[in-house]
Design a protein around this motif. Structure first.
Motif, PDB file in Angstrom:
ATOM      1  N   GLN A  95       0.808  -1.223   0.000  1.00 20.30           N
ATOM      2  CA  GLN A  95       0.000   0.000   0.000  1.00 20.30           C
ATOM      3  C   GLN A  95       0.839   1.270   0.000  1.00 20.30           C
ATOM      4  N   TYR A  96       2.128   1.158   0.350  1.00 24.84           N
ATOM      5  CA  TYR A  96       3.006   2.324   0.370  1.00 24.84           C
ATOM      6  C   TYR A  96       3.818   2.486  -0.917  1.00 24.84           C
ATOM      7  N   ALA A  97       3.573   1.651  -1.917  1.00 30.60           N
ATOM      8  CA  ALA A  97       4.382   1.683  -3.130  1.00 30.60           C
ATOM      9  C   ALA A  97       4.277   3.029  -3.838  1.00 30.60           C
ATOM     10  N   ARG A  98       5.390   3.451  -4.420  1.00 30.88           N
ATOM     11  CA  ARG A  98       5.395   4.628  -5.282  1.00 30.88           C
ATOM     12  C   ARG A  98       4.852   4.195  -6.643  1.00 30.88           C
ATOM     13  N   VAL A  99       3.743   4.773  -7.033  1.00 27.60           N
ATOM     14  CA  VAL A  99       3.131   4.388  -8.303  1.00 27.60           C
ATOM     15  C   VAL A  99       3.027   5.607  -9.204  1.00 27.60           C
ATOM     16  N   ALA A 100       2.877   5.356 -10.494  1.00 35.14           N
ATOM     17  CA  ALA A 100       2.784   6.438 -11.472  1.00 35.14           C
ATOM     18  C   ALA A 100       1.503   7.240 -11.268  1.00 35.14           C
ATOM     19  N   ALA A 101       1.524   8.480 -11.704  1.00 34.51           N
ATOM     20  CA  ALA A 101       0.354   9.348 -11.570  1.00 34.51           C
ATOM     21  C   ALA A 101      -0.872   8.686 -12.190  1.00 34.51           C
ATOM     22  N   GLY A 102      -1.967   8.666 -11.449  1.00 29.75           N
ATOM     23  CA  GLY A 102      -3.199   8.067 -11.924  1.00 29.75           C
ATOM     24  C   GLY A 102      -3.304   6.577 -11.681  1.00 29.75           C
ATOM     25  N   ASP A 103      -2.212   5.943 -11.259  1.00 26.26           N
ATOM     26  CA  ASP A 103      -2.222   4.510 -10.973  1.00 26.26           C
ATOM     27  C   ASP A 103      -2.636   4.279  -9.527  1.00 26.26           C
ATOM     28  N   PHE A 104      -2.832   3.027  -9.161  1.00 18.85           N
ATOM     29  CA  PHE A 104      -3.232   2.677  -7.804  1.00 18.85           C
ATOM     30  C   PHE A 104      -2.214   1.732  -7.178  1.00 18.85           C
ATOM     31  N   ALA A 105      -2.161   1.772  -5.868  1.00 19.25           N
ATOM     32  CA  ALA A 105      -1.343   0.827  -5.119  1.00 19.25           C
ATOM     33  C   ALA A 105      -2.233  -0.320  -4.653  1.00 19.25           C
ATOM     34  N   ILE A 106      -1.599  -1.370  -4.134  1.00 14.94           N
ATOM     35  CA  ILE A 106      -2.367  -2.536  -3.694  1.00 14.94           C
ATOM     36  C   ILE A 106      -2.013  -2.892  -2.261  1.00 14.94           C
ATOM     37  N   GLY A 107      -2.973  -3.467  -1.573  1.00 15.09           N
ATOM     38  CA  GLY A 107      -2.775  -3.866  -0.185  1.00 15.09           C
ATOM     39  C   GLY A 107      -3.922  -4.756   0.249  1.00 15.09           C
ATOM     40  N   PRO A 108      -3.986  -5.094   1.512  1.00 19.82           N
ATOM     41  CA  PRO A 108      -5.075  -5.952   1.977  1.00 19.82           C
ATOM     42  C   PRO A 108      -6.428  -5.251   2.012  1.00 19.82           C
ATOM     43  N   THR A 109      -6.409  -3.911   2.188  1.00 14.20           N
ATOM     44  CA  THR A 109      -7.632  -3.161   2.435  1.00 14.20           C
ATOM     45  C   THR A 109      -7.670  -1.922   1.555  1.00 14.20           C
ATOM     46  N   SER A 110      -8.853  -1.582   1.060  1.00 18.57           N
ATOM     47  CA  SER A 110      -9.012  -0.388   0.239  1.00 18.57           C
ATOM     48  C   SER A 110      -9.061   0.876   1.096  1.00 18.57           C
ATOM     49  N   GLU A 118      -4.960   6.069  -4.568  1.00 18.37           N
ATOM     50  CA  GLU A 118      -5.918   5.020  -4.223  1.00 18.37           C
ATOM     51  C   GLU A 118      -5.179   3.722  -3.916  1.00 18.37           C
ATOM     52  N   VAL A 119      -5.565   3.067  -2.844  1.00 17.09           N
ATOM     53  CA  VAL A 119      -5.069   1.729  -2.517  1.00 17.09           C
ATOM     54  C   VAL A 119      -6.240   0.764  -2.677  1.00 17.09           C
ATOM     55  N   ARG A 120      -6.076  -0.255  -3.492  1.00 17.79           N
ATOM     56  CA  ARG A 120      -7.142  -1.220  -3.749  1.00 17.79           C
ATOM     57  C   ARG A 120      -6.881  -2.529  -3.006  1.00 17.79           C
ATOM     58  N   ALA A 121      -7.928  -3.018  -2.383  1.00 18.20           N
ATOM     59  CA  ALA A 121      -7.831  -4.318  -1.724  1.00 18.20           C
ATOM     60  C   ALA A 121      -7.578  -5.396  -2.775  1.00 18.20           C
ATOM     61  N   MET A 122      -6.602  -6.237  -2.512  1.00 19.66           N
ATOM     62  CA  MET A 122      -6.203  -7.227  -3.504  1.00 19.66           C
ATOM     63  C   MET A 122      -7.247  -8.323  -3.659  1.00 19.66           C
ATOM     64  N   ASP A 123      -7.558  -8.626  -4.911  1.00 20.40           N
ATOM     65  CA  ASP A 123      -8.407  -9.774  -5.193  1.00 20.40           C
ATOM     66  C   ASP A 123      -7.516 -10.963  -5.548  1.00 20.40           C
ATOM     67  N   GLU A 124      -8.136 -12.064  -5.904  1.00 17.43           N
ATOM     68  CA  GLU A 124      -7.373 -13.280  -6.162  1.00 17.43           C
ATOM     69  C   GLU A 124      -6.398 -13.106  -7.326  1.00 17.43           C
ATOM     70  N   ALA A 125      -6.818 -12.397  -8.357  1.00 20.19           N
ATOM     71  CA  ALA A 125      -5.932 -12.199  -9.510  1.00 20.19           C
ATOM     72  C   ALA A 125      -4.711 -11.374  -9.129  1.00 20.19           C
ATOM     73  N   MET A 126      -4.912 -10.346  -8.309  1.00 22.00           N
ATOM     74  CA  MET A 126      -3.782  -9.530  -7.841  1.00 22.00           C
ATOM     75  C   MET A 126      -2.830 -10.362  -7.000  1.00 22.00           C
ATOM     76  N   MET A 127      -3.386 -11.206  -6.158  1.00 25.59           N
ATOM     77  CA  MET A 127      -2.545 -12.065  -5.322  1.00 25.59           C
ATOM     78  C   MET A 127      -1.705 -13.006  -6.171  1.00 25.59           C
ATOM     79  N   GLU A 128      -2.321 -13.587  -7.175  1.00 28.08           N
ATOM     80  CA  GLU A 128      -1.592 -14.506  -8.044  1.00 28.08           C
ATOM     81  C   GLU A 128      -0.448 -13.798  -8.758  1.00 28.08           C
ATOM     82  N   GLU A 129      -0.688 -12.549  -9.150  1.00 27.00           N
ATOM     83  CA  GLU A 129       0.362 -11.793  -9.827  1.00 27.00           C
ATOM     84  C   GLU A 129       1.535 -11.511  -8.881  1.00 27.00           C
ATOM     85  N   VAL A 130       1.225 -11.121  -7.655  1.00 27.22           N
ATOM     86  CA  VAL A 130       2.284 -10.855  -6.676  1.00 27.22           C
ATOM     87  C   VAL A 130       3.051 -12.128  -6.362  1.00 27.22           C
TER      88      VAL A 130
END
Length: 631
Positions: A95-110, A118-130
């Motif tokens: 959730q603390y990642a430096r992301v490009a303008a307009g992009d979102f970070a990911i974490g357990p909770t939105s 914006e930090v988006r709660a990770m879904d299954e597809a996001m988890m698989e990617e990580v």
């Protein structure tokens, strides 16, 4: 051998290391630490998921990309130069990642971050990617030639965010009790082990406690480690958080914390797992490290800032030269977060962050000079030792009967045991050197001229400032040096005029340790304004423990009387404070008039340290070194 356990070999899965010292990743230069001969060098970090995982920049490249991999491979060669095994840190900022303008970070909770991202709660597809990227990075690290990997699963980054209820507010199968919160982290570990095979060493760092309300309980951390040991070979016990600055001061401790604060957690972990255990956190000297290994508390010790202060710490300990190890003073000037990326460096090692122009080993001077140095504070001592190492004849003049200048007094304070260790180091180095130290010798232009120097280095320091406060000559008024050296004479009701680092720490010690009723009166809106950010947070935490300590900000002292002090508070109201003792701690002023009196004796005349202008030990050390190293 003086430290037989510290320098005993150890097998980590399929590899053998020659000693029990891990050089933790601090900074981006590893050569000095490698040449210092630890057992393992963690050669910095690489991101896992490009564009989503960097704690530095959204443009940070993946370290094993075809255009980056050769630079990453050079880290291995650098680490191997001193015989260490090469490790690499794999992390994901979540959730603390430096992301490009307009992009979102990911974490357990939105949620939406303070910076609007914006930090988006990770879904299954996001988890698989990580999971894929962690496994890929581990596999790439192995294939490019690293001997092992170091998984950063602590300090508030992505994996921690799932483990800790402070961050994880999910109500699905990945939230709630620890058995759910650790599902995703365990999936990452399983994939990593499958990617690298059973014989490749994997180390994992965790925070035993986060030092934040609502943070993970140690019992839950232990539960996770016990489940994780199926996939890893060693766990490194740390604590605290990174971006949450209130907890950062327990991750990178200051002088207000004890030595080895994480050992109590590491001991419990060691008693409950079947894998190797290492510990990081203020392991300051070889005696402390040896004791941890000898007593079976841990298998390895991880050193961060001690190897910033002295990269040769391991080899000096091996050669039984512990007195030559430059002690870390835990000032946090080496930490970019603490300094807000301004003036980052080491107070006792001028080479750190200056590797491009400060050599690892000084060369001998082509022409031998007679160098007279006036003042044996940190700047003068560093100049003397550096000039002597270059082969010059050095005479060090000090008007007092002791070495250290201001730190002679600072070292007497309770929370300054690390400064005391540095002072003892300076004394030991001068005693072993060929520097002619003349204590109790007040320098005058006539005396210096009579010594026929080729070079004069002036390091006469600064003097306590005496503000024009009515009543400052009252018998109940003392200076801050007297408050340190004559603490037993300080009364029960104390007013400290000046809330800089000196006044704040004196007030803290008198209240917290001596039970005095103390009020610190400070004209500005900040206590210890000279201190860096994390120092000020740690100081505030410690001051909050002192129930008999009060602080008045934006207040000025109107008058000192024989039994009280009249103060104008921030609202403009007059307040009377009872005062058996009034301590003047309104800072110091450069002793420029005295310093300038030594000009004109020889052309090569220089001022260093506080006599130029009052600053930190960092500047004094660097200036003393810089001038002397070029003679």
């Amino acid at each position: 051998m003086k430290y037989p356990h510290l320098f005993s070999p150890l097998k980590i899965n399929s590899i053998m290391v020659s000693n029990r010292i891990i050089a933790n990743p601090v900074g981006h230069v590893y050569e000095d630490k490698a040449l210092g001969r630890p057992g393992v060098v963690i050669a910095g970090s690489v991101i896992t998921q490009p564009g989503k995982s960097s704690w530095a920049s959204p443009e940070e490249p993946y370290g094993f990309h075809k255009y980056e991999v050769e630079k990453t491979r050079q880290r291995i060669l650098t680490a191997h130069r001193g015989g260490a095994k090469a490790s690499i840190e794999l992390g994901h900022a979540g959730q603390y990642a430096r992301v490009a303008a307009g992009d979102f970070a990911i974490g357990p909770t939105s949620y939406t971050r303070a910076d609007g991202v914006e930090v988006r709660a990770m879904d299954e597809a996001m988890m698989e990617e990580v999971i894929y990227w962690f496994a890929q990075a581990a596999k790439d690290a192995k294939e490019v030639g690293f001997d092992m990997i170091f998984l950063h699963f602590g300090h508030g980054w992505l994996v921690t965010e799932f483990l800790s209820p402070l961050f994880n507010k999910r109500e699905d199968e990945y939230g709630g009790p620890i058995k759910n919160r650790m599902k995703f982290p365990l999936r990452i570990l399983k994939a990593i082990r499958e990617a690298v095979g059973p014989l490749f060493p994997v180390e994992m760092r965790v925070s035993a406690t986060e030092w934040m309300p609502g943070g993970i309980e140690f019992d839950d951390v232990l539960t996770f480690i016990k489940a994780a040991q199926e996939y890893i070979d060693m766990v490194q016990i740390s604590c605290g958080l990174d971006i949450e600055h209130e907890a950062n001061v327990y991750m990178a401790t200051t002088n207000f914390s004890e030595h080895m604060p994480n050992v109590k957690y590491a001991k419990v972990v060691k008693e409950n797992v079947n894998i190797l255990v290492s510990v990081v956190g203020a392991i300051m000297n070889p005696e402390e490290a040896e004791g941890l290994i000898a007593d079976g508390i841990v298998d390895m010790v991880a050193l961060g800032r001690p190897l910033v202060a002295d990269p040769d710490w391991p080899i000096k300990a091996l050669e039984e030269r512990a007195e030559d190890i430059i002690p870390c003073i835990r000032c946090l000037q080496c930490y970019h977060i603490s300094t807000n990326r301004r003036n980052v460096g080491c107070s006792v090692n001028p080479r750190y962050t200056n590797e491009a122009w400060v050599p690892r080993v000084l060369s001998k001077a082509e022409k031998k000079r007679r160098v007279v140095i006036i003042g044996a504070g940190p700047a003068g001592c560093k100049a003397a030792l550096t000039a002597e190492e270059r082969g010059h004849e050095v005479i060090l003049l000090e008007k007092e009967n002791y070495i250290g200048g201001a730190i002679h007094y600072v070292a007497m304070e309770y929370f300054k045991e690390d400064i005391k260790a540095y002072l003892e180091y300076l004394k030991a180095q001068l005693a072993k050197s060929k520097v002619e130290v003349r204590l109790g010798t007040e320098a005058t232009p006539e005396l210096v001229k009579a010594l026929k120097p080729d070079t004069v280095i002036i390091a006469v320091g600064a003097e306590p400032a005496a503000p024009p406060i009515p009543g400052i000559q009252q018998p109940n008024v003392i200076g801050f040096y007297d408050a340190i050296t004559k603490e037993e004479e300080v009364g029960e009701n104390v007013v400290v005029i000046g809330g800089g680092t000196i006044g704040a720490e004196i007030g803290l010690e008198l209240a917290l340790l001596k039970g005095k009723n103390v009020t610190v009166v400070e004209m500005t809106d900040t206590i210890a304004a000279q201190g860096n950010m994390l120092y000020k947070i740690a100081l505030r935490h410690k001051m909050e423990e002192a129930k008999t300590l009060s602080v008045m900000l934006e207040a000025r002292c109107k008058e000192i009387l024989s039994d009280c002090v009249r103060v104008i508070d921030k609202e403009g109201k007059e307040v009377t404070l009872p005062a058996d003792t009034v301590i003047i701690a309104t800072g110091v002023r450069a002793n420029r008039k005295l310093a300038e009196s030594f000009y004109g004796i020889v052309p090569m005349t220089y001022m260093v340290g506080d006599c130029e202008r009052p600053r930190k030990i960092q500047e004094a050390t660097l200036e003393g070194y810089t001038i002397a190293s070029e003679l």
